[in-house]
Each structure stands twice: as structure tokens, then as C-alpha cells.
Design a protein around this motif. Structure first.
Motif, short mmCIF file in Angstrom:
data_model
loop_
_atom_site.label_atom_id
_atom_site.label_comp_id
_atom_site.label_asym_id
_atom_site.label_seq_id
_atom_site.Cartn_x
_atom_site.Cartn_y
_atom_site.Cartn_z
N GLY A 102 0.69 -1.21 0.07
CA GLY A 102 0.04 -0.01 0.02
C GLY A 102 0.76 1.07 -0.10
N TRP A 103 0.17 2.49 0.62
CA TRP A 103 0.99 3.60 0.72
C TRP A 103 1.25 3.70 2.04
CZ3 TRP A 103 1.19 8.00 3.42
CH2 TRP A 103 1.78 9.24 2.76
N PRO A 104 2.42 4.18 2.51
CA PRO A 104 3.71 4.72 1.88
C PRO A 104 4.56 3.60 1.78
CG PRO A 104 3.91 5.58 3.89
CD PRO A 104 2.54 4.74 4.00
N GLY A 105 4.19 2.26 1.34
CA GLY A 105 4.92 1.11 1.21
C GLY A 105 5.33 1.01 -0.34
N SER A 106 5.82 -0.46 -0.53
CA SER A 106 6.52 -0.89 -1.37
C SER A 106 6.74 -2.28 -1.40
CB SER A 106 7.58 -0.22 -2.11
OG SER A 106 8.62 -0.30 -1.21
N PHE A 107 7.31 -2.93 -2.53
CA PHE A 107 7.65 -4.30 -2.50
C PHE A 107 8.86 -4.50 -1.52
CE2 PHE A 107 10.20 -2.23 -5.76
CZ PHE A 107 11.58 -2.50 -5.37
N PHE A 108 9.50 -3.39 -0.94
CA PHE A 108 10.33 -3.63 0.13
C PHE A 108 9.62 -4.04 1.40
CE2 PHE A 108 13.20 -0.37 -2.22
CZ PHE A 108 14.22 -1.04 -2.30
N GLU A 109 8.48 -3.82 1.56
CA GLU A 109 7.85 -4.31 2.86
C GLU A 109 7.80 -5.93 2.85
OE1 GLU A 109 3.74 -3.03 3.71
OE2 GLU A 109 3.90 -1.51 2.14
N PHE A 110 8.04 -6.56 1.75
CA PHE A 110 7.88 -7.93 1.61
C PHE A 110 9.42 -8.71 1.54
CE2 PHE A 110 3.66 -6.69 -0.01
CZ PHE A 110 2.92 -6.97 1.06
N GLU A 111 10.22 -7.89 1.62
CA GLU A 111 11.64 -8.49 1.02
C GLU A 111 12.15 -9.44 2.12
OE1 GLU A 111 16.40 -6.88 0.64
OE2 GLU A 111 14.82 -5.57 1.30
N ARG A 112 12.04 -9.35 3.32
CA ARG A 112 12.37 -10.26 4.15
C ARG A 112 11.70 -11.60 4.36
NH1 ARG A 112 14.29 -7.63 9.80
NH2 ARG A 112 12.53 -6.40 9.20
N VAL A 113 10.58 -11.64 3.69
CA VAL A 113 9.49 -12.96 3.89
C VAL A 113 9.47 -13.53 2.33
CG1 VAL A 113 8.11 -11.82 5.61
CG2 VAL A 113 7.41 -11.58 3.01
N LEU A 114 10.13 -13.16 1.48
CA LEU A 114 10.15 -13.85 0.35
C LEU A 114 10.83 -15.35 0.48
CD1 LEU A 114 10.90 -10.91 -2.37
CD2 LEU A 114 8.83 -12.08 -1.74
N GLY A 115 11.92 -15.22 0.86
CA GLY A 115 12.55 -16.63 0.91
C GLY A 115 11.91 -17.42 1.82
N PRO A 116 11.69 -17.36 3.11
CA PRO A 116 11.00 -18.15 3.97
C PRO A 116 9.63 -18.63 3.37
CG PRO A 116 11.82 -16.29 5.27
CD PRO A 116 12.06 -15.98 3.87
N LEU A 117 8.92 -17.85 2.44
CA LEU A 117 7.67 -18.12 2.22
C LEU A 117 7.75 -19.37 0.80
CD1 LEU A 117 5.58 -14.88 2.10
CD2 LEU A 117 5.24 -16.88 3.66
N ALA A 118 8.87 -18.97 0.08
CA ALA A 118 9.20 -19.60 -1.30
C ALA A 118 9.91 -20.79 -0.99
CB ALA A 118 9.81 -18.71 -2.30
N ASP A 119 10.76 -20.60 0.12
CA ASP A 119 11.79 -22.18 0.32
C ASP A 119 11.57 -22.39 1.86
OD1 ASP A 119 13.14 -24.29 0.17
OD2 ASP A 119 14.89 -23.34 -0.73
N PRO A 120 10.78 -22.92 2.39
CA PRO A 120 10.62 -22.84 3.67
C PRO A 120 11.72 -23.85 4.49
CG PRO A 120 8.31 -23.25 3.12
CD PRO A 120 9.39 -23.31 1.97
N PRO A 121 12.16 -24.95 3.78
CA PRO A 121 13.10 -25.79 4.45
C PRO A 121 14.55 -24.93 4.60
CG PRO A 121 11.87 -27.18 2.75
CD PRO A 121 11.40 -25.68 2.59
N ALA A 122 14.75 -24.16 3.56
CA ALA A 122 15.93 -23.45 3.63
C ALA A 122 16.13 -22.25 4.82
CB ALA A 122 16.27 -22.70 2.18
N HIS A 123 14.71 -22.17 5.26
CA HIS A 123 14.68 -21.41 6.41
C HIS A 123 14.08 -21.96 7.77
CE1 HIS A 123 15.63 -17.57 4.00
NE2 HIS A 123 14.93 -18.37 3.02
N GLY A 124 14.32 -23.22 7.80
CA GLY A 124 13.91 -24.06 9.09
C GLY A 124 12.47 -24.47 9.04
N GLY A 125 11.97 -24.44 8.00
CA GLY A 125 10.48 -24.63 7.89
C GLY A 125 10.12 -26.04 7.02
N ALA A 126 9.06 -26.17 6.78
CA ALA A 126 8.49 -27.54 6.11
C ALA A 126 8.23 -27.34 4.81
CB ALA A 126 7.22 -28.16 6.97
N PRO A 127 8.27 -28.21 3.91
CA PRO A 127 8.11 -27.86 2.50
C PRO A 127 6.78 -27.74 2.22
CG PRO A 127 8.97 -30.13 2.83
CD PRO A 127 9.40 -29.32 4.13
N GLY A 128 5.82 -28.14 2.75
CA GLY A 128 4.49 -28.35 2.76
C GLY A 128 3.77 -26.84 3.08
N ASP A 129 4.60 -26.16 3.50
CA ASP A 129 4.20 -24.70 3.89
C ASP A 129 4.78 -23.59 2.48
OD1 ASP A 129 2.60 -24.96 6.12
OD2 ASP A 129 4.59 -24.84 7.20
#
Length: 395
Positions: A102-129
Motif C-alpha cells: 500500500g502507501w507509503p509502502g512498496s515491494f520492500f515491505e515483503f523483502e524479508r519474507v520472500l525466502g521463507p515463504l518460497a523455500d521454507p526448508p532453507a529457513h527452518g520450515g516445512a516444504p508443505g508450507d
């Protein structure tokens, strides 16, 4: 060719960075505030320090290089160029997820969640997530094109998002967002329900029941905060929604003015103990403000208020005439405004499958609390897919 998706790399011209630093050094400062807090706006000393750092030590090139490691693309939809991040998961059964800022945000808001969401096992999570993650820049924001005519409201944006996901091969997906992202995701649920696995709303926009005889303490606090925001914190919205072009001249010509306009909201809307740097570093703040400056989006980003804020304000203040039946997950962070209660929300959202009130976080939840936000997205996905009987075919 009309549906072509092309890779995109950020490459800001060096002259633009030199001009930015020169303008910052030549800022004509006002006199200091006559109070000892933020009640008149950003304190002079705070802004001078932040702009001094921006002019002398902040490194956009490092930010540029970092973001360019994330796959970015451009495509043209409804005669407008749209910029988006697209991080496909290595897990092929991942859920497609589109997240809107939204405003006054941008894609930067989500930068630190991209990796954990896309590849959970690489960040201590489960592949099913896992998720295939898409993060577009709103029209008039970031590197997306600037609409040259009226009509780009939240519903037109939602239609563009549906087309974007179809082009990427995602026939069904989860839509999430905060600020304008909540409204765009809700529009998708209203007008394209068959395309959605569910929505994750941060928060859901639903009007309060002010006349209820049994208001809870939390509901009373939420109403008080909503009224205070309307009284003392909504001037920016009034300006954006009535004269976006007028404020745009200042936001496009003065980096110090743009910085003040944005950082006041970052300071006011985040959950911190009086020190914004406890949740967002100066570099994070300036990454986002630099994007607005370098893209020249002061006026174009404000115009979305001219297009849609009257409708959206009604959604969370007075009433709605629609009912959302798509499975909805709702996260209400404690520093957010508005903060509807579940019983207020369920009058509009008929199929709430997940409800959570995390213990900390504000308006920029993904940015402020990436770990908590990631957990919330995963929980919503589990709840929506459980109702659907499993992940099924999503792409």
C-alpha cells in the motif's frame, strides 16, 4: 506478444543519485517545532539527521544489487506496464500467492519474507508450507507505469492482478495484502471468487457496530484509536484524495519533503517503543523513500486515494452492501488502525477460516515482524486448503 513477460533489472542512472544528494544538501529547512514530541509532525532534528545520512552515507547501489538478486519482471496489462517480483518455489506443489503493498509502502515491505515463504526448508520450515510468491508494484508506484488517465481504482487493479496470475500460469491462488493490498484482495474476492483459494487480510475492512450495548474493552479501544486517527492523523489522506496533483509537486521536487511525508507515517503506524529504529533501520526506511524519489511517484501514488479512498473508508467506518464468501484469514496486529473485532468482521466476511491477533506489530507487519508475518501467511494457507480438502491443483 501482448502478453509478453520480460525480465527486469533495476539500474538507476548515476546522475539521478548525484541530483538527489545535491538536493538534500541544499534543503531549505523550516524553523523547529514548538512542541517536544511528534504532534506537529516530524521533529526538525530527526529529519535533519535522517536526511544527512541519506545524503552522505546511504548506499542505493547496495540496495539495488540486493533487490536485483530477486527475479523481477515487467508485463503490460490493460495498456499499463506493471513491475513485479516473482519467486517460484523449488517445491512444485507450492501455493501461488500474490501479496499487495500500500502507501507509503512498496515491494520492500515483503523483502524479508520472500525466502521463507518460497523455500521454507532453507529457513527452518516445512516444504508443505511453500508458496510461489508474486509481489506486484501498484500502478503509479515503484517501477510500474503511471496511469495517464482516471479509472485505475482498486477494482481495476484487482482485475489486472487476476490477469497477471493467469499469465503466470496460476489459475487459483491466495491473495494477501495490507493497506491498499487489503482492498485489492477484497475486490478480488468479491469479483473473482472462483480464482481464489482464499484471502489473507491484514486487517479485514469491516465497519464497527458503534451502537452495540456490549462493546468489549478491545472494541472500545479500537473505536478510540479509529476516531483519534480520523481527528489527528488523516490529513495526508484528505490531501491525496482531493488534490494529489498539488501535493505531488512538493513530493517530486524536494527529497526532504518527501522523506518527511513518508517517515511520519512509518513512525506513527509501526509498533515501536518510541524509536522507529527498533523495528526498521535507517537503511530500510531510506530504501523505501528512495524508491518513491527515484521513480518520481509522489503524485502518481497519491492518485489512488483520489480514485478509491472514499469507497474504502466506507468499508471500515460506516457500512458495506456486499458479503465476501471466499475463505478469509484475518490478522489484526496491535498497532493497526482499524482493528475490527471478529464479530464486526463476520458481518461482511461470511467464511472466516482463520483469525489471529498477534502480540506485536503495526501497519507494516511483514516489514516490522517478518517472522510473525510468515507464520500468519502459513496458518491462513493451511486453514483455506483444509476447507478445500487439500492443496489440489493450483497452477
Amino acid at each position: 506478444m501482448a502478453n509478453r513477460i520480460e525480465p527486469f533489472t533495476i539500474g538507476v542512472d548515476g546522475a539521478a543519485l548525484d541530483d538527489l544528494r545535491d538536493r538534500l544538501r541544499r534543503t531549505r529547512w523550516p524553523d523547529r517545532e514548538t512542541v517536544g514530541d511528534w504532534s506537529q509532525g516530524v521533529p526538525l532534528g530527526y529529519l535533519q539527521e535522517l536526511c544527512g545520512y541519506w545524503a552522505s552515507r546511504y548506499d542505493w547501489r547496495a540496495t539495488e544489487a540486493r533487490i536485483n538478486q530477486i527475479p523481477q519482471f515487467m508485463t503490460r496489462i490493460d495498456d499499463l506496464q506493471l513491475h513485479f517480483l516473482h519467486l517460484r518455489s523449488p517445491h512444485e506443489d507450492a501455493i501461488p500467492l500474490i501479496m499487495t503493498h500500500g502507501w507509503p509502502g512498496s515491494f520492500f515491505e515483503f523483502e524479508r519474507v520472500l525466502g521463507p515463504l518460497a523455500d521454507p526448508p532453507a529457513h527452518g520450515g516445512a516444504p508443505g508450507d511453500a508458496f510461489h510468491v508474486v509481489v506486484p508494484s501498484l500502478p503509479g508506484y515503484g517501477f510500474s507505469g503511471k496511469p495517464a488517465a482516471t479509472g485505475w481504482d482498486i477494482h481495476r487493479i484487482a482485475r489486472a492482478w487476476a490477469e497477471l496470475m493467469a499469465r503466470l500460469g496460476y489459475q487459483r491462488f491466495l491473495a494477501a495484502g495490507s493497506d491498499w493490498g487489503t482492498s485489492v484482495s477484497t475486490s478480488l474476492a468479491l469479483h473473482q471468487p472462483g480464482r481464489l483459494l482464499g484471502v489473507h487480510l491484514i486487517p479485514p475492512l469491516a465497519p464497527p457496530d458503534r451502537d452495540a450495548a456490549d462493546l468489549t474493552g478491545s472494541e472500545r479501544a479500537a473505536l478510540a484509536d479509529l476516531d483519534e486517527r480520523s481527528r489527528t492523523g488523516s490529513g495526508y489522506s484528505a490531501e491525496h484524495s482531493t488534490r494529489p496533483q498539488t501535493i505531488g509537486y512538493s513530493l517530486t521536487d524536494s527529497p526532504a519533503g518527501l522523506c518527511a511525508w513518508i517517515v511520519e507515517k512509518l513512525w506513527a503506524w509501526t509498533d515501536h517503543p518510541g524509536d522507529l529504529s527498533q523495528v526498521l533501520t535507517a537503511d530500510q526506511v531510506l530504501d523505501n523513500i528512495s524508491l518513491y524519489w527515484l521513480a518520481g511517484s509522489g503524485a502518481s501514488s497519491a492518485r489512488l486515494y483520489w480514485e478509491s479512498i472514499t469507497e474504502v473508508t466506507e468499508w471500515f467506518t460506516t457500512g458495506t452492501r456486499d458479503v465476501v464468501t471466499v475463505p478469509a484469514g484475518c490478522s489484526i496486529f496491535p498497532k493497526e488502525v482499524p482493528r475490527p473485532s471478529r464479530r464486526w468482521a463476520r458481518r461482511r466476511f461470511a467464511n472466516i477460516v482463520y483469525w489471529s491477533e498477534p502480540g506485536r506489530g503495526g501497519h507494516f507487519a511483514a516489514w516490522e515482524q517478518p517472522g510473525l508475518f510468515t507464520d500468519e501467511v502459513r496458518a491462513v494457507a493451511r486453514a483455506t486448503t483444509a476447507q478445500a480438502g487439500g492443496r489440489g491443483q493450483t497452477a
